[in-house]
Design a protein around this motif. Structure first.
Motif, PDB file in Angstrom:
ATOM      1  N   GLY A   1       0.789  -1.224   0.000  1.00 17.06           N
ATOM      2  CA  GLY A   1       0.000   0.000   0.000  1.00 17.06           C
ATOM      3  C   GLY A   1       0.817   1.267   0.000  1.00 17.06           C
ATOM      4  O   GLY A   1       0.268   2.366   0.144  1.00 17.06           O
ATOM      5  N   ASP A   2       2.141   1.172  -0.174  1.00 18.34           N
ATOM      6  CA  ASP A   2       3.012   2.344  -0.203  1.00 18.34           C
ATOM      7  C   ASP A   2       3.154   2.860  -1.631  1.00 18.34           C
ATOM      8  O   ASP A   2       2.991   2.108  -2.600  1.00 18.34           O
ATOM      9  CB  ASP A   2       4.392   1.995   0.360  1.00 18.34           C
ATOM     10  N   LEU A   3       3.471   4.149  -1.731  1.00 24.28           N
ATOM     11  CA  LEU A   3       3.668   4.748  -3.051  1.00 24.28           C
ATOM     12  C   LEU A   3       4.847   4.072  -3.758  1.00 24.28           C
ATOM     13  O   LEU A   3       5.969   4.055  -3.243  1.00 24.28           O
ATOM     14  CB  LEU A   3       3.928   6.246  -2.911  1.00 24.28           C
ATOM     15  N   SER A   4       4.609   3.507  -4.938  1.00 23.48           N
ATOM     16  CA  SER A   4       5.655   2.809  -5.680  1.00 23.48           C
ATOM     17  C   SER A   4       5.261   2.725  -7.150  1.00 23.48           C
ATOM     18  O   SER A   4       4.086   2.513  -7.480  1.00 23.48           O
ATOM     19  CB  SER A   4       5.870   1.399  -5.121  1.00 23.48           C
ATOM     20  N   PHE A   5       6.265   2.885  -8.029  1.00 20.00           N
ATOM     21  CA  PHE A   5       6.021   2.805  -9.470  1.00 20.00           C
ATOM     22  C   PHE A   5       6.457   1.471 -10.063  1.00 20.00           C
ATOM     23  O   PHE A   5       6.425   1.297 -11.282  1.00 20.00           O
ATOM     24  CB  PHE A   5       6.753   3.954 -10.179  1.00 20.00           C
ATOM     25  N   ASN A   6       6.862   0.531  -9.227  1.00 21.74           N
ATOM     26  CA  ASN A   6       7.330  -0.756  -9.744  1.00 21.74           C
ATOM     27  C   ASN A   6       6.240  -1.486 -10.512  1.00 21.74           C
ATOM     28  O   ASN A   6       6.474  -2.008 -11.612  1.00 21.74           O
ATOM     29  CB  ASN A   6       7.846  -1.636  -8.602  1.00 21.74           C
ATOM     30  N   ASN A   7       5.061  -1.544  -9.931  1.00 17.85           N
ATOM     31  CA  ASN A   7       3.952  -2.223 -10.606  1.00 17.85           C
ATOM     32  C   ASN A   7       3.570  -1.512 -11.893  1.00 17.85           C
ATOM     33  O   ASN A   7       3.234  -2.149 -12.891  1.00 17.85           O
ATOM     34  CB  ASN A   7       2.745  -2.312  -9.675  1.00 17.85           C
ATOM     35  N   VAL A   8       3.629  -0.175 -11.864  1.00 16.63           N
ATOM     36  CA  VAL A   8       3.273   0.598 -13.053  1.00 16.63           C
ATOM     37  C   VAL A   8       4.297   0.348 -14.160  1.00 16.63           C
ATOM     38  O   VAL A   8       3.943   0.196 -15.335  1.00 16.63           O
ATOM     39  CB  VAL A   8       3.193   2.094 -12.710  1.00 16.63           C
ATOM     40  N   GLN A   9       5.573   0.292 -13.813  1.00 15.93           N
ATOM     41  CA  GLN A   9       6.604   0.020 -14.808  1.00 15.93           C
ATOM     42  C   GLN A   9       6.412  -1.356 -15.431  1.00 15.93           C
ATOM     43  O   GLN A   9       6.575  -1.533 -16.643  1.00 15.93           O
ATOM     44  CB  GLN A   9       7.982   0.127 -14.150  1.00 15.93           C
ATOM     45  N   ALA A  10       6.069  -2.347 -14.610  1.00 18.67           N
ATOM     46  CA  ALA A  10       5.819  -3.689 -15.137  1.00 18.67           C
ATOM     47  C   ALA A  10       4.628  -3.685 -16.093  1.00 18.67           C
ATOM     48  O   ALA A  10       4.647  -4.348 -17.139  1.00 18.67           O
ATOM     49  CB  ALA A  10       5.581  -4.661 -13.989  1.00 18.67           C
ATOM     50  N   GLN A  11       3.600  -2.914 -15.757  1.00 23.23           N
ATOM     51  CA  GLN A  11       2.435  -2.820 -16.630  1.00 23.23           C
ATOM     52  C   GLN A  11       2.795  -2.159 -17.954  1.00 23.23           C
ATOM     53  O   GLN A  11       2.333  -2.587 -19.020  1.00 23.23           O
ATOM     54  CB  GLN A  11       1.327  -2.039 -15.931  1.00 23.23           C
ATOM     55  N   LEU A  12       3.629  -1.132 -17.890  1.00 21.18           N
ATOM     56  CA  LEU A  12       4.063  -0.465 -19.125  1.00 21.18           C
ATOM     57  C   LEU A  12       4.822  -1.436 -20.025  1.00 21.18           C
ATOM     58  O   LEU A  12       4.617  -1.454 -21.250  1.00 21.18           O
ATOM     59  CB  LEU A  12       4.949   0.739 -18.783  1.00 21.18           C
ATOM     60  N   GLN A  13       5.687  -2.243 -19.447  1.00 25.65           N
ATOM     61  CA  GLN A  13       6.460  -3.200 -20.238  1.00 25.65           C
ATOM     62  C   GLN A  13       5.565  -4.279 -20.823  1.00 25.65           C
ATOM     63  O   GLN A  13       5.747  -4.697 -21.972  1.00 25.65           O
ATOM     64  CB  GLN A  13       7.553  -3.805 -19.365  1.00 25.65           C
ATOM     65  N   ASN A  14       4.596  -4.742 -20.050  1.00 27.84           N
ATOM     66  CA  ASN A  14       3.684  -5.777 -20.555  1.00 27.84           C
ATOM     67  C   ASN A  14       2.823  -5.242 -21.698  1.00 27.84           C
ATOM     68  O   ASN A  14       2.591  -5.944 -22.688  1.00 27.84           O
ATOM     69  CB  ASN A  14       2.798  -6.289 -19.424  1.00 27.84           C
ATOM     70  N   LEU A  15       2.334  -4.013 -21.539  1.00 23.56           N
ATOM     71  CA  LEU A  15       1.536  -3.416 -22.607  1.00 23.56           C
ATOM     72  C   LEU A  15       2.371  -3.192 -23.862  1.00 23.56           C
ATOM     73  O   LEU A  15       1.890  -3.364 -24.986  1.00 23.56           O
ATOM     74  CB  LEU A  15       0.928  -2.094 -22.126  1.00 23.56           C
ATOM     75  N   THR A  16       3.636  -2.817 -23.686  1.00 25.81           N
ATOM     76  CA  THR A  16       4.530  -2.644 -24.833  1.00 25.81           C
ATOM     77  C   THR A  16       4.767  -3.973 -25.542  1.00 25.81           C
ATOM     78  O   THR A  16       4.828  -4.041 -26.779  1.00 25.81           O
ATOM     79  CB  THR A  16       5.872  -2.048 -24.376  1.00 25.81           C
ATOM     80  N   ALA A  17       4.890  -5.040 -24.776  1.00 29.29           N
ATOM     81  CA  ALA A  17       5.076  -6.362 -25.382  1.00 29.29           C
ATOM     82  C   ALA A  17       3.879  -6.742 -26.238  1.00 29.29           C
ATOM     83  O   ALA A  17       4.017  -7.379 -27.283  1.00 29.29           O
ATOM     84  CB  ALA A  17       5.301  -7.403 -24.291  1.00 29.29           C
ATOM     85  N   VAL A  18       2.685  -6.333 -25.787  1.00 27.94           N
ATOM     86  CA  VAL A  18       1.487  -6.616 -26.580  1.00 27.94           C
ATOM     87  C   VAL A  18       1.466  -5.760 -27.845  1.00 27.94           C
ATOM     88  O   VAL A  18       1.128  -6.238 -28.944  1.00 27.94           O
ATOM     89  CB  VAL A  18       0.217  -6.362 -25.736  1.00 27.94           C
ATOM     90  N   ASN A  19       1.844  -4.488 -27.715  1.00 30.47           N
ATOM     91  CA  ASN A  19       1.788  -3.576 -28.857  1.00 30.47           C
ATOM     92  C   ASN A  19       2.922  -3.814 -29.863  1.00 30.47           C
ATOM     93  O   ASN A  19       2.695  -3.838 -31.073  1.00 30.47           O
ATOM     94  CB  ASN A  19       1.843  -2.123 -28.379  1.00 30.47           C
ATOM     95  N   LEU A  20       4.153  -3.971 -29.357  1.00 27.82           N
ATOM     96  CA  LEU A  20       5.330  -4.034 -30.227  1.00 27.82           C
ATOM     97  C   LEU A  20       6.082  -5.347 -30.127  1.00 27.82           C
ATOM     98  O   LEU A  20       7.111  -5.527 -30.777  1.00 27.82           O
ATOM     99  CB  LEU A  20       6.293  -2.883 -29.880  1.00 27.82           C
ATOM    100  N   GLY A  21       5.608  -6.234 -29.287  1.00 30.24           N
ATOM    101  CA  GLY A  21       6.301  -7.491 -29.098  1.00 30.24           C
ATOM    102  C   GLY A  21       6.241  -8.354 -30.330  1.00 30.24           C
ATOM    103  O   GLY A  21       5.379  -8.247 -31.173  1.00 30.24           O
TER     104      GLY A  21
END
Length: 507
Positions: free
Chosen positions: A83-103
């Protein structure tokens, strides 16, 4: 012989290429494939830029649904499993979405691989803004951006003019109620002074004839005067409207405007853990805020539309009197309502005072009562002061009637005229003890609009932080959002993404 010659000729002209030509073809091919790779690289860069924006928008599209449903605010919570402020999950989501778009598929041109295949290796949030940043200024910007789509400039200007009229009246006549107690003191002092004079006069014996000695006169028209002849008749002391109003105020205003059988909300909030009281996370982006009249009106109108209050309680909200909390900041609904009614009385007294001082007939009535109370002093200043206090007491009673109308859902005008004024001076005591209401007006202001006037007098930063207290408490009451925090909600970000891709034409 001819056949043999022909065969010999055919063998002589078999296909061949020189070393120079071969090198030339290689150079030409390399140039062509290099240009193709350069063109591809340019397109890949464009695709990566669009992909970064696209996947970031996809992240923001995952907004907090209860916050939007109840308050029309868009924001994405960025937290880790604790529940703490963190961008780790957001970064993982960005990479996964990129894999779908450009993978990619197989990295073979013949197998039909995409020429825009790339992989996001890193996504760094260089700058970001949280909803709670800058003491609520970011929250105000988000609200104003939404409200500009829903409130025209002309409407906002009309609202501002009305709110400003209330503010000016409060600034000019906000201390009128203090004159009531001061006038009572003046009346008391004047009576005491007059009584002392009467007592002094009573000490002199009545002069009958010339007994007790000779009397010298400087004029043949001199006559004997007794102490009784120079006394001033003073009216008997009795309870007046100033005493009644002053004693009534000691019992509190709430009992005057709400019947005893009304059930108030018992909802409460823990202030210690609220947004406005705890230590908050901070964003690192710079912003250029605005604090003009237009933004203030948009903010107030937003609160009016989406926050609950005494006359417009919204289901699903943690507290029933949210507008009242923005003004009072107490932990309990009932306490917030009591505080707001007191402040609303001050505003209504001020605007009613601004109204009554323009009515000559009511000023004449107040003057007549003032003469009755302190005319024996023969002091114009005291008479005028008491007259002003009587007008203030009259405005107080009219304000009590106003609040009774407002709390029952009615509307009253800001500045009143003879036609919209309700109370009479001779009936003030009975109006206070009964349950009469002020005259309603279809074009007037209701209770919520008066709340906007009180908010207009508050500090924007303070009410924005209190607004987020209410929003956080409401969202946390929804199943699945129990750990929601407003200072973990991101509203804007600048991301630097790093990509990796392999050459195709020069591989």
């Amino acid at each position: 012989m001819r056949k043999q010659d022909i065969k010999t000729k055919q063998q002589k002209y078999k296909g061949s290429i020189t070393v120079f030509a071969a090198l030339s073809f290689m150079l030409i091919a390399q140039f062509i494939f290099t240009m193709l790779e350069v063109s591809r690289t340019i397109e890949v860069r464009k695709a990566l830029q669009m992909n970064t924006e696209s996947v970031l928008e996809s992240i923001f599209a995952n907004y907090c649904n209860p916050l939007w449903e109840e308050y029309r605010l868009l924001g994405t919570s960025v937290v880790n499993s604790d529940g703490d402020l963190s961008f780790n999950n957001v970064q993982a989501q960005l990479q996964n979405l990129t894999a779908v778009n450009l993978g990619g598929r197989e990295k073979s041109l013949l197998a039909g691989t995409s020429l825009l295949t790339a992989k996001m290796t890193d996504a760094n949030f260089e700058e970001f803004l949280l909803m709670t940043d800058d003491n609520g200024a970011v929250f105000q910007e988000v609200v104003c951006a939404y409200m500009k789509e829903n409130l025209t400039y002309e409407t906002a200007r009309t609202i501002y003019d009305n709110l400003n009229d209330m503010k000016n009246a409060k600034d000019q006549y906000g201390d009128a109620e203090n004159s009531i107690d001061s006038a009572r003191d003046s009346i008391k002092e004047a009576r005491e002074e007059e009584n002392r004079k009467q007592e002094e006069l009573q000490k002199f014996p009545k002069m009958k004839g010339t007994s007790g000695g000779k009397v010298r006169t400087t004029s043949s028209k001199s006559k004997k005067v007794s102490a009784d002849e120079i006394s001033v008749e003073m009216p008997e002391e009795e309870e007046n409207i100033l005493d009644i109003v002053s004693e009534t105020k000691k019992n509190g205003v709430l009992s005057l405007v709400l019947p005893s059988d009304v059930t108030l909300s018992n909802s409460a909030i823990s202030l210690d853990s609220s947004v406005s009281h705890r230590t908050l996370e901070k964003g690192n982006a710079k912003r250029e805020g605005s604090d003009d009249w237009y933004s203030n009106v948009l903010l107030n109108q937003y609160f009016n539309n989406y926050f609950s209050c005494y006359t417009n309680q919204k289901s699903g909200h943690h507290m029933k009197y949210e507008l009242e909390y923005l003004i009072a900041g107490k932990g309990e609904d009932a306490e917030n309502l009591r505080t707001v009614i007191k402040e609303l009385m001050v505003v209504r007294e001020a605007v009613n005072m601004a109204s009554i001082v323009t009515m000559e007939d009511k000023q004449a009535e107040a003057l007549a009562m003032s003469v009755t109370l302190v005319g024996f002093t023969l002091n114009p200043a005291i008479i005028a002061f008491v007259k002003y206090a009587i007008l203030a007491a009259w405005a107080f009673v009219e304000s009590v009637l106003d609040l009774r109308t407002l709390l029952q859902g009615g509307k009253i005008p800001i500045i009143k005229t003879h036609l919209t004024w309700t109370s009479n001076l001779s009936e003030l005591p009975s109006l206070l003890s009964g349950w009469s209401k002020a005259k309603e007006s279809s074009t007037g202001f209701d209770y919520q609009s008066h709340m906007a006037a009180l908010l207009f007098l508050q500090n924007n930063g303070k009410i924005c932080m209190r607004a987020m207290d209410m929003q956080e408490a409401t969202v946390c009451s929804v199943e699945g959002y129990e750990d929601f925090k407003m200072d973990r909600v991101i509203v804007d970000a600048k991301v630097c993404a790093t990509y990796e891709y392999s050459p195709v034409f020069l591989g």
